[in-house]
Design an enzyme around this catalytic site. Structure first.
Site, PDB file in Angstrom:
ATOM      1  N   GLY A  90       2.317  10.619   6.510  1.00  0.00           N
ATOM      2  CA  GLY A  90       1.078  10.576   7.281  1.00  0.00           C
ATOM      3  C   GLY A  90      -0.131  10.730   6.380  1.00  0.00           C
ATOM      4  N   SER A 186       7.034   7.644   2.415  1.00  0.00           N
ATOM      5  CA  SER A 186       5.587   7.511   2.491  1.00  0.00           C
ATOM      6  C   SER A 186       4.891   8.737   1.880  1.00  0.00           C
ATOM      7  CB  SER A 186       5.166   7.274   3.940  1.00  0.00           C
ATOM      8  OG  SER A 186       3.887   6.729   4.004  1.00  0.00           O
ATOM      9  N   TYR A 187       4.083   9.472   2.661  1.00  0.00           N
ATOM     10  CA  TYR A 187       3.416  10.642   2.083  1.00  0.00           C
ATOM     11  C   TYR A 187       4.397  11.773   1.771  1.00  0.00           C
ATOM     12  CZ  TYR A 187      -0.463  13.609   0.793  1.00  0.00           C
ATOM     13  OH  TYR A 187      -1.344  14.391   0.060  1.00  0.00           O
ATOM     14  N   ASP A 394       7.244  -4.178   1.516  1.00  0.00           N
ATOM     15  CA  ASP A 394       6.170  -3.257   1.898  1.00  0.00           C
ATOM     16  C   ASP A 394       4.920  -3.564   1.085  1.00  0.00           C
ATOM     17  OD1 ASP A 394       4.611  -1.129   2.754  1.00  0.00           O
ATOM     18  OD2 ASP A 394       5.661   0.358   1.531  1.00  0.00           O
ATOM     19  N   HIS A 447       8.351  -0.854   4.756  1.00  0.00           N
ATOM     20  CA  HIS A 447       8.005   0.538   4.499  1.00  0.00           C
ATOM     21  C   HIS A 447       9.073   1.495   5.018  1.00  0.00           C
ATOM     22  CE1 HIS A 447       5.069   3.533   3.366  1.00  0.00           C
ATOM     23  NE2 HIS A 447       5.096   4.088   4.558  1.00  0.00           N
TER      24      HIS A 447
END
Length: 474
Positions: A90, A186-187, A394, A447
């Site tokens: 996020g 991701s984060y 991605d 992703h």
């Protein structure tokens, strides 16, 4: 039998320890019974899945509590399988809504939130999976102090996650001696290595009771280093025909991603790059775009005053705002806002509306770390097993950027770049480095690799856990 005072004292100590142990067992049995999920709405009846959920307090003063959903392994001997903590990114996106319910958990939300289907390629086939809604403010996790939400940064999140794990192991002590791994995407490219570093450091100074048997971590399409990640975004967009030559040349000429303060011409050029991505799905450039009213992360770049340093930092960082596909994330939001679902998974804390991603966290998060490379170097030297995997479709955290920062670590190659195979087809490519780092690509995945390529994702996860090489031949 006449006992000496010393023997009496010895027996009293033994009896006291047994009583305490039984009380502790009773507490854990009670906790397990209260955490056990029964009658989950729409849950498939076959196979039988044992799962638990609830809150763990990580800060008594602010009554800060994180929500978890835990699934026992479906293997023949779950008691021997490792424990894996999954974190979504996020910052502000739910590991329940994405990881558990859309990607690699045993159930997937389908049909507009009215049905669950069994995921035969779930990672619970190989491990006991623990999904954590982190940081506080995400999903069902909550705090009684609004100041907590203003102070969120990487250190804050890592400390809360560490306190969660210590408390969770006290609640589920039968998993304390298991091999423990961290996973995410991701984060979580920040969350996972930072939590691993904190566990590694605390294991050296904390009492034995707080020791966590950390063996390594695995991250997918991870945000890692600002310079290389943004260089990768630009190069990937041009090499995959998303942007024209003149825009690429303009951005290359005006952007120096080593510095956080971009020039005005660079901001304009990169803003245009992201606008080009609005026409397709930046998270999976070859997938159909979901044409609903939900906006993708890329659309956020079309508005705002980019001259403002705060807004510019937001422009640089926001990427995974709605995740990969707002269609299925909408299904998750419908399902996890159902009263019967909340009751079943013990989400008793009042939340006005559960969201797949809490956008306010994204806007107020304090981004204080621009590169994770020093942390990688430290943990590689510490001997942890580290895998980085990347879906090669991605556009937001592309494989090109990941290859740039892996090369920047300066590691010697142990096993040269080669293809790996799954179901008689190339699954992707793999390179192994000295020290325990492995880079794996997944062909055709975006992703969210476990969603796009579930069979390949399970195969690489199995290889990561068990140390078996991915097939080098069809």
């Amino acid at each position: 039998m006449d006992l000496t005072p010393r023997k009496k004292l010895k027996y009293l100590i033994i009896i006291s320890l047994l009583v305490l142990s039984l009380r502790h067992q009773d507490y854990n049995i009670e906790a397990h019974n209260s955490d056990r999920v029964v009658n989950l709405p729409e849950q498939p009846s076959n196979p039988e899945v044992s799962h638990f959920s609830g809150y763990v307090n990580v800060n008594q003063e602010n009554t800060r509590s994180l929500f978890f959903w835990f699934f026992e392994a479906l293997s023949e001997s779950p008691s021997t399988r490792p424990l894996v903590l999954w974190l979504n990114g996020g910052p502000g996106c739910s590991s329940i809504g994405y990881g558990a319910a859309s990607e690699l958990g045993p159930f997937r939300v389908a049909e507009n939130g009215t049905r669950l289907t069994f995921n035969q390629y779930s990672w619970v086939q190989e491990a006991n999976m623990l999904f954590l809604e982190s940081p506080v403010g995400v999903g069902y996790s909550y705090t009684n102090s609004s100041s907590d939400l203003d102070n969120l940064n990487d250190s804050f999140v890592a400390e809360d996650a560490y306190n969660f794990m210590v408390a969770w192991f006290a609640r589920y002590p039968q998993y304390k001696s298991r091999d423990f791994f961290i996973a995410g995407e991701s984060y979580a490219g920040h969350y996972a290595p930072q939590l691993a570093e904190l566990i590694y450091d605390m294991n050296k100074v904390k009492p034995k009771d707080s020791f966590i048997n950390l063996k390594g971590f695995i991250v997918g399409n991870p945000l890692t280093d600002d310079e290389y990640d943004f260089k990768g975004i630009l190069d990937y967009a041009w090499s995959h025909a998303v942007i024209p030559d003149n825009l690429y040349d303009t951005a290359k000429r005006n952007c120096n991603f080593k510095f956080s303060n971009w020039s005005e011409p660079c901001i304009i050029a990169m803003k245009t790059v992201f606008r080009k991505y609005e026409e397709i799905d930046i998270y999976n450039i070859y997938a159909p775009k979901c044409n609903t009213n939900s906006s993708s992360g890329a659309s956020l770049f079309g508005a705002g005053d980019y001259k403002s340093p705060a807004t510019k930092d937001w422009f640089k960082r926001v990427t995974w705002f709605e995740g990969y596909d707002p269609c299925y994330s909408n299904y998750a939001e419908i399902y996890f806002n159902r009263v019967d679902v909340r009751s079943s998974i013990h989400a008793t804390r009042a939340v006005s509306r559960w969201k797949t991603c809490n956008n306010s966290i994204l806007r107020t998060y304090n981004f204080t770390v621009s590169s994770m490379l020093p942390t990688y170097s430290k943990l590689i030297k510490a001997g942890l097993k580290i895998w980085v995997y990347s879906g090669d479709a991605d556009g937001r955290l592309p494989v090109i950027g990941t290859r740039y920062w892996v090369e920047a670590l300066g590691l010697s190659v142990k096993s040269e770049w080669r293809s790996w195979f799954h179901n008689h087809q190339v699954g992707g490519r793999i390179t192994e480095y000295e020290g325990g780092l492995t880079l794996v690509t997944v062909r055709g995945a975006g992703h969210l690799v476990p969603l796009n390529k579930p069979e390949e994702a399970l195969a690489l996860f199995r290889s990561f856990l068990n140390g078996q090489e991915l097939p080098s031949r069809p």
